[in-house]
Design an enzyme around this catalytic site. Structure first.
Site, PDB file in Angstrom:
ATOM      1  N   ARG A   9      15.197  15.174   7.838  1.00 45.78           N
ATOM      2  CA  ARG A   9      13.958  15.705   7.273  1.00 45.78           C
ATOM      3  C   ARG A   9      14.220  17.151   6.864  1.00 45.78           C
ATOM      4  NH1 ARG A   9       8.061  17.056   9.953  1.00 45.78           N
ATOM      5  NH2 ARG A   9       7.077  17.555   7.947  1.00 45.78           N
ATOM      6  N   HIS A  10      13.719  17.531   5.703  1.00 44.85           N
ATOM      7  CA  HIS A  10      13.902  18.896   5.201  1.00 44.85           C
ATOM      8  C   HIS A  10      13.378  19.922   6.203  1.00 44.85           C
ATOM      9  CE1 HIS A  10       9.636  19.555   4.397  1.00 44.85           C
ATOM     10  NE2 HIS A  10       9.600  18.302   3.946  1.00 44.85           N
ATOM     11  N   ASN A  16       4.032  23.303   5.793  1.00 42.77           N
ATOM     12  CA  ASN A  16       4.238  22.603   7.071  1.00 42.77           C
ATOM     13  C   ASN A  16       3.656  23.433   8.209  1.00 42.77           C
ATOM     14  OD1 ASN A  16       7.498  21.620   6.031  1.00 42.77           O
ATOM     15  ND2 ASN A  16       5.794  20.213   6.265  1.00 42.77           N
ATOM     16  N   GLN A  22       1.976  18.173   1.926  1.00 35.97           N
ATOM     17  CA  GLN A  22       2.707  18.624   0.744  1.00 35.97           C
ATOM     18  C   GLN A  22       2.893  17.522  -0.274  1.00 35.97           C
ATOM     19  OE1 GLN A  22       5.897  21.820   1.882  1.00 35.97           O
ATOM     20  NE2 GLN A  22       5.975  20.121   3.294  1.00 35.97           N
ATOM     21  N   ARG A  59      12.615  21.671  -1.639  1.00 37.08           N
ATOM     22  CA  ARG A  59      12.776  21.908  -0.201  1.00 37.08           C
ATOM     23  C   ARG A  59      13.858  21.000   0.392  1.00 37.08           C
ATOM     24  NH1 ARG A  59       7.655  19.561  -1.071  1.00 37.08           N
ATOM     25  NH2 ARG A  59       7.245  17.627   0.069  1.00 37.08           N
ATOM     26  N   GLU A  84       8.968  12.467  -1.240  1.00 35.03           N
ATOM     27  CA  GLU A  84       7.885  12.267  -0.281  1.00 35.03           C
ATOM     28  C   GLU A  84       6.770  11.430  -0.890  1.00 35.03           C
ATOM     29  OE1 GLU A  84       6.789  11.655   2.517  1.00 35.03           O
ATOM     30  OE2 GLU A  84       6.600  13.575   3.551  1.00 35.03           O
ATOM     31  N   HIS A 141      12.116  13.348   3.381  1.00 30.07           N
ATOM     32  CA  HIS A 141      10.822  13.877   3.819  1.00 30.07           C
ATOM     33  C   HIS A 141      10.261  13.046   4.967  1.00 30.07           C
ATOM     34  CE1 HIS A 141      10.894  16.349   0.184  1.00 30.07           C
ATOM     35  NE2 HIS A 141      11.484  15.292  -0.334  1.00 30.07           N
TER      36      HIS A 141
END
Length: 170
Positions: A9-10, A16, A22, A59, A84, A141
């Site tokens: 996951r970024h 966040n 997002q 990201r 995402e 994501h």
């Protein structure tokens, strides 16, 4: 068909940290997120990796590049299928303090969970087919990873992932 595949996951963004959805809104990493990405790279550095891929969102790409610095591996490709979930009218909304019923109303305009899972599975399948026998790191994501893993495991519920978390896909 075989490969070793990990999903990451970024790292964290300001959204966040604020509890905002997002989705496909392209919010950059913050300094905490950059450090999380570097930590993921350090975690992965003990193994040999052949392929580094990312979602098309900034990201995720920055997270992958920071991981790649630790692995001596450049970001090799970006994949739309790793993006995402699109949250529709809910993108940018703070949801952590909202009652579940209000969140569900907001999510009516979001990309359906089943579609997200199908897209994630298709992207992973494509990666494994293209890179047979390779060791693959894919940066994506939280919701995409969670829904994809749930579908792979036949509906088992995956816990929400931390930013920068590394998950091996069986």
């Amino acid at each position: 068909m075989s490969a070793t595949l990990v999903l990451v996951r970024h790292g964290e963004t300001d959204w966040n940290a604020e509890g905002r959805l997002q989705g496909q809104t392209d919010i950059p990493l913050n300094e905490v997120g950059r450090e999380q990405a570097r930590a993921a790279g350090r975690e992965l550095a003990g193994s040999t990796w052949d392929v580094l891929v990312s979602s098309t969102l900034g990201r995720a790409m920055e997270t992958a590049e920071l991981i790649g610095e630790n692995l001596g591996l450049p970001l090799g490709e970006i994949m739309e299928g790793l993006q995402e979930r699109h949250y529709g009218n809910a993108e940018g909304r703070e949801v952590h303090a909202l009652p579940r019923v209000e969140i569900d109303i907001l999510l009516r305009s979001a990309e359906p969970e089943e579609k997200v899972a199908q897209r994630g599975i298709a992207a992973l399948h494509e990666l494994v087919l293209r890179h047979e026998g390779k060791n693959i790191v894919a940066v994506a994501h939280g919701t995409l990873i969670r829904l994809t893993l749930d579908a792979i495991k036949g509906g088992a519920k995956t816990r929400i992932l931390r930013n920068g978390q590394v998950v091996e896909v069986d």
